[in-house]
Design a protein around this motif. Sequence first.
Motif, mmCIF file in Angstrom:
data_model
loop_
_atom_site.group_PDB
_atom_site.id
_atom_site.type_symbol
_atom_site.label_atom_id
_atom_site.label_comp_id
_atom_site.label_asym_id
_atom_site.label_seq_id
_atom_site.Cartn_x
_atom_site.Cartn_y
_atom_site.Cartn_z
ATOM 1 N N GLU A 156 -101.883 26.050 52.344
ATOM 2 C CA GLU A 156 -100.714 25.571 52.731
ATOM 3 C C GLU A 156 -100.748 24.371 53.849
ATOM 4 O OE1 GLU A 156 -96.913 27.750 53.189
ATOM 5 O OE2 GLU A 156 -98.008 29.288 51.720
ATOM 6 N N HIS A 157 -101.325 24.947 54.959
ATOM 7 C CA HIS A 157 -101.266 24.232 56.237
ATOM 8 C C HIS A 157 -102.589 23.532 56.568
ATOM 9 C CE1 HIS A 157 -97.340 26.154 57.216
ATOM 10 N NE2 HIS A 157 -97.851 27.149 56.378
ATOM 11 N N ILE A 158 -103.603 23.818 56.188
ATOM 12 C CA ILE A 158 -104.792 22.973 56.617
ATOM 13 C C ILE A 158 -105.670 22.243 55.235
ATOM 14 C CG2 ILE A 158 -106.763 23.306 57.867
ATOM 15 C CD1 ILE A 158 -106.036 26.064 59.093
ATOM 16 N N SER A 159 -106.022 21.050 55.655
ATOM 17 C CA SER A 159 -106.629 20.481 54.563
ATOM 18 C C SER A 159 -107.667 19.763 55.324
ATOM 19 C CB SER A 159 -105.679 19.581 53.951
ATOM 20 O OG SER A 159 -105.071 18.431 54.547
ATOM 21 N N GLY A 160 -108.577 19.218 54.192
ATOM 22 C CA GLY A 160 -109.582 18.134 54.832
ATOM 23 C C GLY A 160 -110.769 18.622 55.265
ATOM 24 N N ALA A 161 -111.073 19.769 55.294
ATOM 25 C CA ALA A 161 -112.561 20.389 55.817
ATOM 26 C C ALA A 161 -113.643 20.166 54.812
ATOM 27 C CB ALA A 161 -112.259 21.974 56.085
ATOM 28 N N ASP A 162 -114.575 19.809 55.449
ATOM 29 C CA ASP A 162 -115.893 19.448 54.455
ATOM 30 C C ASP A 162 -116.541 20.879 54.373
ATOM 31 O OD1 ASP A 162 -115.812 16.831 54.772
ATOM 32 O OD2 ASP A 162 -116.756 16.778 56.393
ATOM 33 N N ILE A 163 -116.330 21.665 55.377
ATOM 34 C CA ILE A 163 -116.980 22.934 55.308
ATOM 35 C C ILE A 163 -116.032 24.059 55.677
ATOM 36 C CG2 ILE A 163 -118.706 24.527 56.117
ATOM 37 C CD1 ILE A 163 -120.530 21.939 56.475
ATOM 38 N N VAL A 164 -115.725 25.037 54.933
ATOM 39 C CA VAL A 164 -114.954 26.489 55.537
ATOM 40 C C VAL A 164 -115.841 27.542 55.600
ATOM 41 C CG1 VAL A 164 -112.950 27.713 54.861
ATOM 42 C CG2 VAL A 164 -112.845 25.245 54.510
ATOM 43 N N CYS A 183 -108.475 29.898 51.322
ATOM 44 C CA CYS A 183 -109.635 29.342 52.333
ATOM 45 C C CYS A 183 -110.349 28.084 51.389
ATOM 46 C CB CYS A 183 -110.784 30.250 52.616
ATOM 47 S SG CYS A 183 -110.358 31.329 53.835
ATOM 48 N N ALA A 184 -110.592 28.573 49.884
ATOM 49 C CA ALA A 184 -110.672 27.289 49.053
ATOM 50 C C ALA A 184 -109.967 26.546 48.999
ATOM 51 C CB ALA A 184 -110.841 28.009 47.578
ATOM 52 N N ARG A 185 -108.664 26.536 49.004
ATOM 53 C CA ARG A 185 -107.849 25.379 48.849
ATOM 54 C C ARG A 185 -108.107 24.423 50.098
ATOM 55 N NH1 ARG A 185 -102.369 28.486 47.358
ATOM 56 N NH2 ARG A 185 -102.627 28.335 45.177
ATOM 57 N N ALA A 186 -108.404 24.783 51.201
ATOM 58 C CA ALA A 186 -108.682 23.952 52.381
ATOM 59 C C ALA A 186 -109.965 23.332 52.233
ATOM 60 C CB ALA A 186 -108.428 24.908 53.694
ATOM 61 N N ALA A 187 -110.740 23.682 51.633
ATOM 62 C CA ALA A 187 -112.424 23.463 51.392
ATOM 63 C C ALA A 187 -112.450 22.180 50.518
ATOM 64 C CB ALA A 187 -113.360 24.482 51.175
ATOM 65 N N ASP A 188 -112.750 21.111 50.902
ATOM 66 C CA ASP A 188 -113.281 19.819 50.254
ATOM 67 C C ASP A 188 -114.694 20.091 49.533
ATOM 68 O OD1 ASP A 188 -110.779 18.821 50.787
ATOM 69 O OD2 ASP A 188 -111.605 17.273 52.124
ATOM 70 N N MET A 224 -118.909 39.436 41.357
ATOM 71 C CA MET A 224 -117.625 39.231 41.912
ATOM 72 C C MET A 224 -117.420 37.696 42.387
ATOM 73 S SD MET A 224 -114.410 40.584 41.598
ATOM 74 C CE MET A 224 -113.072 39.341 41.935
ATOM 75 N N TYR A 225 -118.582 37.723 43.466
ATOM 76 C CA TYR A 225 -118.409 36.265 44.280
ATOM 77 C C TYR A 225 -118.741 35.263 43.181
ATOM 78 C CZ TYR A 225 -117.584 37.929 48.966
ATOM 79 O OH TYR A 225 -117.221 38.642 50.044
ATOM 80 N N VAL A 226 -119.835 35.430 42.499
ATOM 81 C CA VAL A 226 -119.874 34.449 41.422
ATOM 82 C C VAL A 226 -118.922 33.956 40.732
ATOM 83 C CG1 VAL A 226 -121.486 33.799 39.375
ATOM 84 C CG2 VAL A 226 -122.733 35.107 41.290
ATOM 85 N N GLU A 227 -118.260 35.091 39.826
ATOM 86 C CA GLU A 227 -117.212 34.710 38.924
ATOM 87 C C GLU A 227 -116.129 34.303 39.717
ATOM 88 O OE1 GLU A 227 -117.609 34.760 35.820
ATOM 89 O OE2 GLU A 227 -119.536 35.721 35.833
ATOM 90 N N TYR A 228 -115.709 34.702 40.793
ATOM 91 C CA TYR A 228 -114.366 34.235 41.361
ATOM 92 C C TYR A 228 -114.449 33.011 41.824
ATOM 93 C CZ TYR A 228 -109.788 34.644 44.159
ATOM 94 O OH TYR A 228 -108.858 34.648 44.369
ATOM 95 N N LEU A 229 -115.672 32.610 42.432
ATOM 96 C CA LEU A 229 -115.872 31.332 43.254
ATOM 97 C C LEU A 229 -115.726 30.239 42.074
ATOM 98 C CD1 LEU A 229 -118.572 32.197 45.793
ATOM 99 C CD2 LEU A 229 -116.395 31.354 46.319
ATOM 100 N N ARG A 230 -116.450 30.541 40.636
ATOM 101 C CA ARG A 230 -116.054 29.784 39.709
ATOM 102 C C ARG A 230 -114.801 29.582 39.374
ATOM 103 N NH1 ARG A 230 -119.591 32.160 35.133
ATOM 104 N NH2 ARG A 230 -121.344 31.563 36.608
ATOM 105 N N THR A 268 -109.038 23.478 42.572
ATOM 106 C CA THR A 268 -108.792 24.874 42.980
ATOM 107 C C THR A 268 -107.509 24.982 42.568
ATOM 108 O OG1 THR A 268 -110.189 25.111 44.485
ATOM 109 C CG2 THR A 268 -108.484 26.600 44.637
ATOM 110 N N LEU A 269 -106.645 25.835 41.979
ATOM 111 C CA LEU A 269 -105.235 26.117 41.737
ATOM 112 C C LEU A 269 -104.504 25.888 42.733
ATOM 113 C CD1 LEU A 269 -103.310 26.910 39.097
ATOM 114 C CD2 LEU A 269 -103.226 29.005 40.054
#
Length: 272
Positions: A156-164, A183-188, A224-230, A268-269
């Motif tokens: 909600e509060h952080i945007s624009g990170a190339d890398i998180v 964290c995914a929302r903040a990652a471009d 879990m990481y593969v599926e959830y990250l997808r 990302t939703l």
Amino acid sequence: MVIRLRDWTYAQPVKVAGPEDGCQFYHWMDVPHPPPATGYVTVPGAWDLRGRFEDYIGGVDVAGKSVLDVGTATGWISFEAERHGAAQVVGLDAADDVVPQHVPYLRHGDRDRPATPAAGEYMPFRTGIRRSYWLCHERLGSSAAVVHGDIYKAGEHISGADIVIVGQILVHQRDPLEALLQCARAADDTLIIVEGSFETDQPVMKFCGLNGIYYSWFLLSSAMYVEYLRLLGFELKSVTKNLYRCTHADATPEMEIWSYVARRVGPTLGRP
Ligand SMILES: C[S@@+](CC[C@H](N)C(=O)[O-])C[C@H]1O[C@@H](n2cnc3c(N)ncnc32)[C@H](O)[C@@H]1O
């Protein structure tokens, strides 16, 4: 891209005289002496990651990128990202009112005290960690910024990170899936998760808060990481495992930590 904050503000530096001035070190750090002295003093912490930056972040090139370091603690990842040429580095750590999520043991270990700290009981430790960050920040001449907030509100509060970079923080969260979504929302572009994990083709999470380990909740499996990250709009690009020196009382001297590197391939939703 440039990292921007919405309704959060960067923390103001705190003047710290030296490692003994109320500091708690999470990372082992080589802290330069103040000028005109030269050289440095090595201050012990819980994790000795010195010299292991490339391993830790899965070999990602941070040069010229904006980097968000989630759960910065003493700041070793932020300072290393800077040293490796990142264009902008922002650390996120817990604000005063963010209560650590502990497994609700009545008693733990042989210390015979409630496991879940009463309100404010965690503050002296948190303040000490912050002081170690600010000491290193000044002595290393860092330009990194830090914001005190909450991983559960990061998107909600952080945007624009190339890398998180989400380093060893998910295991401490009761809802690591929500935390990772934020964290995914903040990652471009790139999401790096550094954490304990385990191999299975089942997308599952394993509870790891047994035997009085009140500060750890879940490890996510490789599947879990593969599926959830997808699901979050990311494709897993690499997974590497390394041993790191850990001097935390409850840990083994060498801990296996996995580095998951994922790249954005879709939305990302809830991402603006
Ligand atoms: C185990 S340390 C990880 C340090 C570093 N990321 C690394 O990989 O070496 C976890 C950090 O996350 C911070 N943290 C815990 N809960 C948080 C929350 N809800 N929001 C932001 N930071 C949090 C803690 O204060 C601590 O500094």
